[in-house]
Design a protein around this motif. Structure first.
Motif, PDB file in Angstrom:
ATOM      1  N   VAL A 101      10.573   7.066  -9.155  1.00  0.00           N
ATOM      2  CA  VAL A 101       9.650   7.785  -8.281  1.00  0.00           C
ATOM      3  C   VAL A 101       9.740   7.178  -6.888  1.00  0.00           C
ATOM      4  O   VAL A 101       9.799   5.947  -6.737  1.00  0.00           O
ATOM      5  N   GLY A 102       9.815   8.013  -5.866  1.00  0.00           N
ATOM      6  CA  GLY A 102       9.935   7.531  -4.507  1.00  0.00           C
ATOM      7  C   GLY A 102       8.657   6.894  -4.013  1.00  0.00           C
ATOM      8  O   GLY A 102       7.573   7.079  -4.591  1.00  0.00           O
ATOM      9  N   LYS A 103       8.775   6.144  -2.930  1.00  0.00           N
ATOM     10  CA  LYS A 103       7.592   5.469  -2.389  1.00  0.00           C
ATOM     11  C   LYS A 103       6.558   6.458  -1.871  1.00  0.00           C
ATOM     12  O   LYS A 103       5.363   6.182  -1.901  1.00  0.00           O
ATOM     13  N   GLY A 104       7.029   7.608  -1.378  1.00  0.00           N
ATOM     14  CA  GLY A 104       6.079   8.609  -0.907  1.00  0.00           C
ATOM     15  C   GLY A 104       5.217   9.132  -2.037  1.00  0.00           C
ATOM     16  O   GLY A 104       3.988   9.206  -1.926  1.00  0.00           O
ATOM     17  N   LYS A 105       5.860   9.503  -3.148  1.00  0.00           N
ATOM     18  CA  LYS A 105       5.104   9.989  -4.299  1.00  0.00           C
ATOM     19  C   LYS A 105       4.216   8.898  -4.874  1.00  0.00           C
ATOM     20  O   LYS A 105       3.106   9.166  -5.337  1.00  0.00           O
ATOM     21  N   LEU A 106       4.700   7.653  -4.838  1.00  0.00           N
ATOM     22  CA  LEU A 106       3.902   6.536  -5.354  1.00  0.00           C
ATOM     23  C   LEU A 106       2.646   6.330  -4.515  1.00  0.00           C
ATOM     24  O   LEU A 106       1.544   6.178  -5.050  1.00  0.00           O
ATOM     25  N   PHE A 107       2.817   6.359  -3.181  1.00  0.00           N
ATOM     26  CA  PHE A 107       1.665   6.158  -2.298  1.00  0.00           C
ATOM     27  C   PHE A 107       0.636   7.267  -2.486  1.00  0.00           C
ATOM     28  O   PHE A 107      -0.566   7.003  -2.667  1.00  0.00           O
ATOM     29  N   PHE A 108       1.076   8.507  -2.452  1.00  0.00           N
ATOM     30  CA  PHE A 108       0.123   9.615  -2.509  1.00  0.00           C
ATOM     31  C   PHE A 108      -0.446   9.816  -3.917  1.00  0.00           C
ATOM     32  O   PHE A 108      -1.552  10.320  -4.062  1.00  0.00           O
ATOM     33  N   SER A 109       0.285   9.413  -4.949  1.00  0.00           N
ATOM     34  CA  SER A 109      -0.292   9.491  -6.294  1.00  0.00           C
ATOM     35  C   SER A 109      -1.388   8.444  -6.467  1.00  0.00           C
ATOM     36  O   SER A 109      -2.395   8.700  -7.137  1.00  0.00           O
ATOM     37  N   LYS A 110      -1.213   7.288  -5.848  1.00  0.00           N
ATOM     38  CA  LYS A 110      -2.277   6.278  -5.874  1.00  0.00           C
ATOM     39  C   LYS A 110      -3.499   6.775  -5.105  1.00  0.00           C
ATOM     40  O   LYS A 110      -4.644   6.631  -5.568  1.00  0.00           O
ATOM     41  N   PHE A 163      -8.130   6.787   4.607  1.00  0.00           N
ATOM     42  CA  PHE A 163      -8.397   5.693   5.552  1.00  0.00           C
ATOM     43  C   PHE A 163      -8.352   4.342   4.842  1.00  0.00           C
ATOM     44  O   PHE A 163      -7.724   3.392   5.332  1.00  0.00           O
ATOM     45  N   PHE A 164      -8.992   4.239   3.686  1.00  0.00           N
ATOM     46  CA  PHE A 164      -8.978   2.978   2.946  1.00  0.00           C
ATOM     47  C   PHE A 164      -7.581   2.647   2.448  1.00  0.00           C
ATOM     48  O   PHE A 164      -7.196   1.470   2.398  1.00  0.00           O
ATOM     49  N   GLY A 234      -7.093  13.049   8.867  1.00  0.00           N
ATOM     50  CA  GLY A 234      -6.429  12.993   7.573  1.00  0.00           C
ATOM     51  C   GLY A 234      -4.924  12.853   7.702  1.00  0.00           C
ATOM     52  O   GLY A 234      -4.295  12.062   6.986  1.00  0.00           O
ATOM     53  N   LEU A 235      -4.316  13.607   8.629  1.00  0.00           N
ATOM     54  CA  LEU A 235      -2.868  13.525   8.831  1.00  0.00           C
ATOM     55  C   LEU A 235      -2.456  12.154   9.353  1.00  0.00           C
ATOM     56  O   LEU A 235      -1.445  11.584   8.914  1.00  0.00           O
ATOM     57  N   VAL A 236      -3.221  11.610  10.298  1.00  0.00           N
ATOM     58  CA  VAL A 236      -2.900  10.291  10.856  1.00  0.00           C
ATOM     59  C   VAL A 236      -2.993   9.214   9.779  1.00  0.00           C
ATOM     60  O   VAL A 236      -2.109   8.360   9.647  1.00  0.00           O
ATOM     61  N   PHE A 237      -4.075   9.245   8.995  1.00  0.00           N
ATOM     62  CA  PHE A 237      -4.247   8.233   7.947  1.00  0.00           C
ATOM     63  C   PHE A 237      -3.167   8.368   6.877  1.00  0.00           C
ATOM     64  O   PHE A 237      -2.646   7.360   6.388  1.00  0.00           O
ATOM     65  N   ALA A 238      -2.832   9.603   6.504  1.00  0.00           N
ATOM     66  CA  ALA A 238      -1.828   9.817   5.460  1.00  0.00           C
ATOM     67  C   ALA A 238      -0.449   9.365   5.937  1.00  0.00           C
ATOM     68  O   ALA A 238       0.254   8.624   5.223  1.00  0.00           O
ATOM     69  N   LEU A 243       3.887   5.320   6.012  1.00  0.00           N
ATOM     70  CA  LEU A 243       4.920   4.596   6.757  1.00  0.00           C
ATOM     71  C   LEU A 243       4.785   3.088   6.566  1.00  0.00           C
ATOM     72  O   LEU A 243       5.787   2.381   6.376  1.00  0.00           O
ATOM     73  N   LEU A 244       3.558   2.573   6.611  1.00  0.00           N
ATOM     74  CA  LEU A 244       3.350   1.141   6.394  1.00  0.00           C
ATOM     75  C   LEU A 244       3.673   0.745   4.960  1.00  0.00           C
ATOM     76  O   LEU A 244       4.243  -0.312   4.709  1.00  0.00           O
ATOM     77  N   PHE A 245       3.320   1.595   4.017  1.00  0.00           N
ATOM     78  CA  PHE A 245       3.608   1.307   2.618  1.00  0.00           C
ATOM     79  C   PHE A 245       5.114   1.325   2.358  1.00  0.00           C
ATOM     80  O   PHE A 245       5.631   0.497   1.593  1.00  0.00           O
ATOM     81  N   ASP A 246       5.817   2.219   3.013  1.00  0.00           N
ATOM     82  CA  ASP A 246       7.265   2.331   2.833  1.00  0.00           C
ATOM     83  C   ASP A 246       7.995   1.095   3.378  1.00  0.00           C
ATOM     84  O   ASP A 246       9.028   0.683   2.827  1.00  0.00           O
TER      85      ASP A 246
END
Length: 250
Positions: A101-110, A163-164, A234-238, A243-246
């Motif tokens: 699973v890519g980091k994008g899917k991992l971040f948004f699934s969390k 945000f969190f 929402g877009l800025v936080f997402a 990007l930071l998580f990646d």
């Protein structure tokens, strides 16, 4: 999409295994019941001048500030820190990164798992408060509007969760991350309370989103600007959080 759903279920399973969320949910329900009993006792002491329908009608609306400003943000902070900072601190996030699973899917699934937990808690608190109102003789007045208000308030709740999740990418250490989340959240709430001119520019000023749609509504153009503002946050936080998580090492 199948990978995202599978990882979302896995993250939810991690949260379900932590008993503290169940304990806090029980405490939240007890607070809801206690708030109703307090009104009933106060009415009894004053001689029962008011009917139960008058005293308890719209109980959920009365408890919504507690739900939206205290309980749910606390749940979101703890869950986000458990799934991000906590796993990064003990390096268990490496097991998630080893999955296909890519980091994008991992971040948004969390992030979706944190939001799902908060939405579930809100639903349980709504049901408990509504049942308490009906059982104690308050009738069903305001129940439908309270349900609609809860649905509307899920929108800013999603922005708060993002945000969190973003804050969790800024520092290392779960304890420091929790402290930073709490300080920033309380600071935004304080600014919105004591400096109303800035409150309309902060996303925390729209946590009670239903106030703009139920009751005295604003003109459509004014609502449109607020929708755009919240969507922008929402877009800025997402995007910022992803990007930071990646770029962050496990």
């Amino acid at each position: 999409m199948a990978q995202f759903m599978a990882n979302w279920k896995n993250e939810l399973f991690k949260l379900r295994k932590r008993k503290k969320y169940f304990v806090f949910l029980i405490l939240g329900c007890l607070i809801c019941v206690a708030s109703a009993l307090r009104l009933v006792i106060a009415n009894y002491i004053t001689g029962g001048a008011l009917s139960p329908e008058t005293v308890l009608g719209g109980l959920t609306n009365a408890n919504l500030p507690f739900f939206l400003l205290v309980f749910l943000p606390l749940m979101a902070i703890m869950a986000a820190c458990d799934l991000f900072a906590g796993e990064q601190a003990d390096h268990t996030i490496r097991f998630s990164l080893m999955r296909p699973v890519g980091k994008g899917k991992l971040f948004f699934s969390k992030a979706a798992a944190v939001f799902t937990l908060c939405a579930f808690d809100l639903a349980v608190l709504y049901l408990v408060t509504t049942l308490t109102q009906v059982i104690l003789g308050g009738g069903t007045r305001g129940v439908a509007l309270s349900f609609l208000a809860c649905l509307l308030d899920l929108i800013p709740l999603a922005v708060l969760v993002l945000f969190f999740c973003l804050v969790n990418q800024l520092v290392k250490g779960s304890s420091l991350t929790v402290l930073l989340c709490v300080v920033l959240y309380v600071g935004f709430i304080a600014v919105g309370t004591y400096l109303p001119a800035f409150g309309g520019l902060l996303f925390t000023g729209y946590l009670r989103w239903h106030n703009l749609w139920i009751g005295v509504t604003l003109p459509f153009l004014s609502l449109l600007s607020r929708i755009g503002l919240l969507a922008g946050y929402g877009l800025v936080f997402a995007c910022g959080g992803y990007l930071l998580f990646d770029r962050k090492e496990a």
